[in-house]
Design a protein around this motif. Structure first.
Motif, PDB file in Angstrom:
ATOM      1  N   THR A  74       7.734  10.542  -3.011  1.00 34.05           N
ATOM      2  CA  THR A  74       7.050   9.255  -3.074  1.00 34.05           C
ATOM      3  C   THR A  74       6.988   8.681  -4.483  1.00 34.05           C
ATOM      4  OG1 THR A  74       4.942  10.421  -3.137  1.00 34.05           O
ATOM      5  CG2 THR A  74       5.646   9.575  -1.009  1.00 34.05           C
ATOM      6  N   LEU A  75       7.383   9.453  -5.499  1.00 31.74           N
ATOM      7  CA  LEU A  75       7.397   8.906  -6.851  1.00 31.74           C
ATOM      8  C   LEU A  75       8.390   7.749  -6.944  1.00 31.74           C
ATOM      9  CD1 LEU A  75       6.419   9.010  -9.793  1.00 31.74           C
ATOM     10  CD2 LEU A  75       8.329  10.522 -10.252  1.00 31.74           C
ATOM     11  N   ASN A  76       9.537   7.879  -6.286  1.00 31.23           N
ATOM     12  CA  ASN A  76      10.522   6.793  -6.317  1.00 31.23           C
ATOM     13  C   ASN A  76       9.961   5.523  -5.687  1.00 31.23           C
ATOM     14  OD1 ASN A  76      12.395   8.413  -7.590  1.00 31.23           O
ATOM     15  ND2 ASN A  76      13.283   9.115  -5.664  1.00 31.23           N
ATOM     16  N   HIS A 125       0.850  -1.188   0.000  1.00 29.24           N
ATOM     17  CA  HIS A 125       0.000   0.000   0.000  1.00 29.24           C
ATOM     18  C   HIS A 125       0.891   1.245   0.000  1.00 29.24           C
ATOM     19  CE1 HIS A 125      -3.628   2.324   0.468  1.00 29.24           C
ATOM     20  NE2 HIS A 125      -3.005   3.041   1.383  1.00 29.24           N
ATOM     21  N   VAL A 126       0.857   1.957  -1.104  1.00 31.13           N
ATOM     22  CA  VAL A 126       1.605   3.200  -1.257  1.00 31.13           C
ATOM     23  C   VAL A 126       0.624   4.248  -1.750  1.00 31.13           C
ATOM     24  CG1 VAL A 126       3.485   4.370  -2.448  1.00 31.13           C
ATOM     25  CG2 VAL A 126       3.691   1.955  -1.905  1.00 31.13           C
ATOM     26  N   LYS A 127       0.561   5.368  -1.051  1.00 28.93           N
ATOM     27  CA  LYS A 127      -0.313   6.459  -1.478  1.00 28.93           C
ATOM     28  C   LYS A 127       0.467   7.756  -1.408  1.00 28.93           C
ATOM     29  CE  LYS A 127      -4.854   8.419  -0.974  1.00 28.93           C
ATOM     30  NZ  LYS A 127      -6.152   8.335  -0.337  1.00 28.93           N
ATOM     31  N   THR A 128       0.379   8.538  -2.474  1.00 28.75           N
ATOM     32  CA  THR A 128       1.108   9.803  -2.518  1.00 28.75           C
ATOM     33  C   THR A 128       0.303  10.901  -1.838  1.00 28.75           C
ATOM     34  OG1 THR A 128       0.154  10.418  -4.650  1.00 28.75           O
ATOM     35  CG2 THR A 128       2.226   9.192  -4.676  1.00 28.75           C
ATOM     36  N   LEU A 147       6.735   4.715  -5.582  1.00 24.23           N
ATOM     37  CA  LEU A 147       5.765   4.204  -6.559  1.00 24.23           C
ATOM     38  C   LEU A 147       6.469   3.446  -7.677  1.00 24.23           C
ATOM     39  CD1 LEU A 147       3.164   7.049  -7.220  1.00 24.23           C
ATOM     40  CD2 LEU A 147       2.694   4.780  -6.335  1.00 24.23           C
ATOM     41  N   LEU A 148       7.537   4.042  -8.215  1.00 23.96           N
ATOM     42  CA  LEU A 148       8.273   3.399  -9.306  1.00 23.96           C
ATOM     43  C   LEU A 148       8.898   2.083  -8.866  1.00 23.96           C
ATOM     44  CD1 LEU A 148      10.004   6.467 -10.984  1.00 23.96           C
ATOM     45  CD2 LEU A 148       8.069   5.147 -11.841  1.00 23.96           C
ATOM     46  N   HIS A 149       9.362   2.020  -7.640  1.00 23.73           N
ATOM     47  CA  HIS A 149       9.935   0.782  -7.105  1.00 23.73           C
ATOM     48  C   HIS A 149       8.888  -0.336  -7.115  1.00 23.73           C
ATOM     49  CE1 HIS A 149      12.131  -1.983  -4.544  1.00 23.73           C
ATOM     50  NE2 HIS A 149      11.084  -2.017  -3.731  1.00 23.73           N
ATOM     51  N   HIS A 150       7.682  -0.040  -6.664  1.00 25.60           N
ATOM     52  CA  HIS A 150       6.629  -1.056  -6.642  1.00 25.60           C
ATOM     53  C   HIS A 150       6.139  -1.410  -8.049  1.00 25.60           C
ATOM     54  CE1 HIS A 150       6.213  -1.527  -2.358  1.00 25.60           C
ATOM     55  NE2 HIS A 150       6.296  -0.206  -2.229  1.00 25.60           N
ATOM     56  N   ILE A 151       6.119  -0.430  -8.938  1.00 23.32           N
ATOM     57  CA  ILE A 151       5.711  -0.700 -10.324  1.00 23.32           C
ATOM     58  C   ILE A 151       6.731  -1.609 -10.999  1.00 23.32           C
ATOM     59  CG2 ILE A 151       5.421   0.367 -12.604  1.00 23.32           C
ATOM     60  CD1 ILE A 151       4.152   2.774 -11.121  1.00 23.32           C
ATOM     61  N   LYS A 152       8.029  -1.339 -10.798  1.00 19.77           N
ATOM     62  CA  LYS A 152       9.086  -2.192 -11.371  1.00 19.77           C
ATOM     63  C   LYS A 152       8.994  -3.608 -10.817  1.00 19.77           C
ATOM     64  CE  LYS A 152      12.399   1.504 -12.181  1.00 19.77           C
ATOM     65  NZ  LYS A 152      13.665   2.103 -11.744  1.00 19.77           N
ATOM     66  N   LYS A 153       8.713  -3.715  -9.520  1.00 22.21           N
ATOM     67  CA  LYS A 153       8.595  -5.024  -8.882  1.00 22.21           C
ATOM     68  C   LYS A 153       7.422  -5.808  -9.498  1.00 22.21           C
ATOM     69  CE  LYS A 153       7.506  -5.122  -4.520  1.00 22.21           C
ATOM     70  NZ  LYS A 153       7.565  -5.008  -3.045  1.00 22.21           N
ATOM     71  N   PHE A 194      11.083  18.003 -13.703  1.00 22.99           N
ATOM     72  CA  PHE A 194      10.334  16.920 -13.076  1.00 22.99           C
ATOM     73  C   PHE A 194      10.253  15.755 -14.046  1.00 22.99           C
ATOM     74  CE2 PHE A 194       7.410  19.853 -15.073  1.00 22.99           C
ATOM     75  CZ  PHE A 194       6.550  19.045 -15.780  1.00 22.99           C
ATOM     76  N   ARG A 195       9.657  14.654 -13.598  1.00 21.43           N
ATOM     77  CA  ARG A 195       9.524  13.464 -14.435  1.00 21.43           C
ATOM     78  C   ARG A 195       8.049  13.167 -14.685  1.00 21.43           C
ATOM     79  NH1 ARG A 195      12.696   9.444 -10.632  1.00 21.43           N
ATOM     80  NH2 ARG A 195      11.712  10.799  -9.136  1.00 21.43           N
TER      81      ARG A 195
END
Length: 162
Positions: free
Chosen positions: A145-147, A7-10, A149-155, A121-122
């Motif tokens: 928190t974008l990093n 669970h990750v929420k920005t 999010l990206l970590h979980h998306i890559k996983k 920005f990205r």
């Protein structure tokens, strides 16, 4: 076998949206003052444009969330939610955006916010099996928190490759 729930929420960065809302309110004030002092129909169009800009600013208030196997975007103060399964993620692209060439700051943003956060920005574009896409803008996210999010998306994408 242990199952972990993700669970990750920005958090929302209101600066860009607030600028649009302020601009829309200024247009509304101009339109209402024209309507009040003159009998021309031009004031209606100023008011209409102001309402459209305010609604666009409210539409851009969004949060991104990963909950278990779903990626969600909540828009319009959380009233509208778009959701996709991360198991259907095909690809994602990270595109850096650099507006630092321009020496002009944004309208109100330059007064109270750190300018470099909004000039560099990205943008992330997620593509899913059904052809739909979802976009993430880093300048709409508060903090770093974008990093995460990206970590979980890559996983999730690595899980889908096998």
């Amino acid at each position: 076998m242990k199952v972990t729930k993700t669970h990750v929420k920005t958090k929302i960065n209101y600066n860009v949206q607030l600028e649009l809302i302020i601009l829309g309110v200024i247009l509304l004030i101009i339109g209402l003052s024209i309507e009040f002092f003159k009998t021309e129909s031009v004031g209606f169009w100023w008011c209409f444009l102001g309402v459209i800009v305010v609604l666009f600013g409210l539409w851009n208030i969004r949060t991104y969330e990963i909950e278990d196997n779903c990626f969600k975007i909540h828009r319009f103060l959380g009233l509208i939610t778009k959701e996709r399964k991360l198991s259907t993620l095909v690809s994602f692209k990270i595109k850096p955006v650099d507006f630092s060439i321009s020496n002009k700051a944004f309208f109100v943003l330059a007064i109270y916010a750190k300018r470099s956060n909004y000039l560099r920005f990205r943008k992330v574009k997620l593509k899913f099996l059904d052809g739909s896409t979802m976009r993430i803008n880093e300048n709409f996210i508060k903090g770093n928190t974008l990093n995460e999010l990206l970590h979980h998306i890559k996983k999730h994408q690595k899980k889908n490759e096998y």
